[in-house]
Enzyme design. Structure first.
Site, mmCIF file in Angstrom:
data_model
loop_
_atom_site.group_PDB
_atom_site.id
_atom_site.type_symbol
_atom_site.label_atom_id
_atom_site.label_comp_id
_atom_site.label_asym_id
_atom_site.label_seq_id
_atom_site.Cartn_x
_atom_site.Cartn_y
_atom_site.Cartn_z
ATOM 1 C CG ASP A 48 15.312 12.997 -24.810
ATOM 2 O OD1 ASP A 48 16.217 12.407 -24.718
ATOM 3 O OD2 ASP A 48 15.124 13.716 -23.545
ATOM 4 C CB SER A 49 17.975 10.026 -29.370
ATOM 5 O OG SER A 49 18.159 9.217 -28.910
ATOM 6 C CG ASP A 87 13.687 9.131 -22.721
ATOM 7 O OD1 ASP A 87 14.580 9.064 -21.474
ATOM 8 O OD2 ASP A 87 15.231 9.280 -23.999
ATOM 9 C CE LYS A 116 16.389 6.626 -20.696
ATOM 10 N NZ LYS A 116 17.028 8.298 -21.137
ATOM 11 C CD GLU A 118 18.203 12.903 -20.161
ATOM 12 O OE1 GLU A 118 19.278 13.926 -20.054
ATOM 13 O OE2 GLU A 118 18.249 12.779 -21.222
ATOM 14 C CD GLU A 185 24.013 8.846 -22.781
ATOM 15 O OE1 GLU A 185 22.929 8.947 -22.725
ATOM 16 O OE2 GLU A 185 24.785 9.918 -23.928
HETATM 17 O O1 KIV Z 1 17.237 9.375 -26.003
HETATM 18 C C1 KIV Z 1 18.183 8.779 -25.816
HETATM 19 O O2 KIV Z 1 18.466 7.399 -26.762
HETATM 20 C C2 KIV Z 1 18.925 8.173 -24.879
HETATM 21 C C3 KIV Z 1 20.232 7.519 -24.517
HETATM 22 C C4 KIV Z 1 21.399 7.870 -25.621
HETATM 23 C C5 KIV Z 1 20.662 6.289 -23.595
HETATM 24 O O3 KIV Z 1 18.683 8.402 -23.412
#
Ligand code: KIV
Length: 268
Positions: A48-49, A87, A116, A118, A185
């Site tokens: 989600d970056s 994510d 994924k 968090e 992280e």
């Molecule tokens: O969203 C993302 O790119 C991430 C990485 C920073 C691990 O979760």
């Protein structure tokens, strides 16, 4: 064209058992998915970056399920053999395991092989529910970007003894709930190493030193495609001047051999 076999959960487990490092990069589109897959990247993270890297947001919080589905579909179209992790965006799994299940199904149907989530503690029932319903899960501890406001900014986690103890306990709980890997992280290298040694499943570090079972970077960061100052843990692999394909191949080789990260330069 790549001749490698499809990455599977079983191959991940075998790589971990054999001590082979896992090379992961973020990926948000079909073109890069093909380039990264051809260059031997093991896993593509539709992070989600993308909200910050592609959409110009200040945080990952505004990213929606529809956006994650769209980018996951693009990556899945370009990819041939790499493992795709998508994510779960902010607000898509916090309410209940049922809500998480509905949204994880959308990502899997878009082409993800794993999702994924968090955080630790409260995420355990979410992870358990998804895994029991055949959705592989990656956990994420340490600095968790969706909690940026609660954590007081982009700060290193796990500096105090109590925080380290909590993180080690949460990591074990996530693995026991069925998470098949964990992103760690922004934490001291010694802490990430200790968490990794505690676990039966691989850890993938970002700004967490060389003691993890694999590494992930934001693709655009490791190609130097940023307007600001990149974080200390990033290495610019394009700076050697031999093009994007060579930069990605170098990243894979350096992660596999342990040349990246160098804890003196890219760790805390
Ligand atoms: O969203 C993302 O790119 C991430 C990485 C920073 C691990 O979760």
């Amino acid at each position: 064209m790549t001749t490698r076999k499809n990455m599977t959960l079983h191959r991940f487990r075998a790589m971990h058992a054999a001590g082979e490092k896992i090379a992961m990069l973020t990926c948000y589109d079909a073109l890069f998915a093909r380039v990264l897959d051809e260059a031997g990247v093991d896993a593509l993270l539709v992070g989600d970056s993308l909200g910050m890297v592609l959409h110009g947001r200040d945080t990952t919080l505004p990213v929606t399920m529809d956006q994650m589905v769209y980018h996951t579909e693009c990556v899945a179209r370009g990819n041939r053999t790499a493992w795709i992790i998508a994510d779960m965006p902010f607000g898509s799994y916090q309410e209940s395991p049922e809500q998480a299940m509905r949204n994880a199904v959308r990502l899997m149907q878009a082409g993800a092989h794993m999702v994924k989530v968090e955080g630790g503690g409260w995420t355990v029932p979410v992870v358990r529910a998804l895994v029991q319903r055949s959705i592989p899960v990656c956990g994420h501890l340490g600095f968790t970007p969706q909690s940026v406001y609660m954590l007081g900014g982009y700060r290193i986690q796990g500096r105090e003894e109590a925080a380290v103890a909590t993180m080690r306990a949460q990591a074990k709980e996530l693995a026991a709930a069925g998470a098949d890997c964990l992103v760690l992280e922004l934490m001291p290298a010694a802490v990430a190493r200790a968490v990794t040694q505690d676990l039966p499943v691989p850890t993938i570090g970002i700004g967490a030193g060389s003691g993890c079972s694999g590494q992930v970077l934001v693709l655009h960061d490791m190609l130097g495609l940023t307007t600001g100052t990149p974080p200390r843990f990033v290495r610019n692999f394009l700076a050697q001047g031999e093009g994007i394909d060579a930069a990605i191949r170098q990243y894979v080789a350096d992660v596999k051999s342990g040349r990246f990260p160098d804890d003196n330069v890219h760790g805390y």
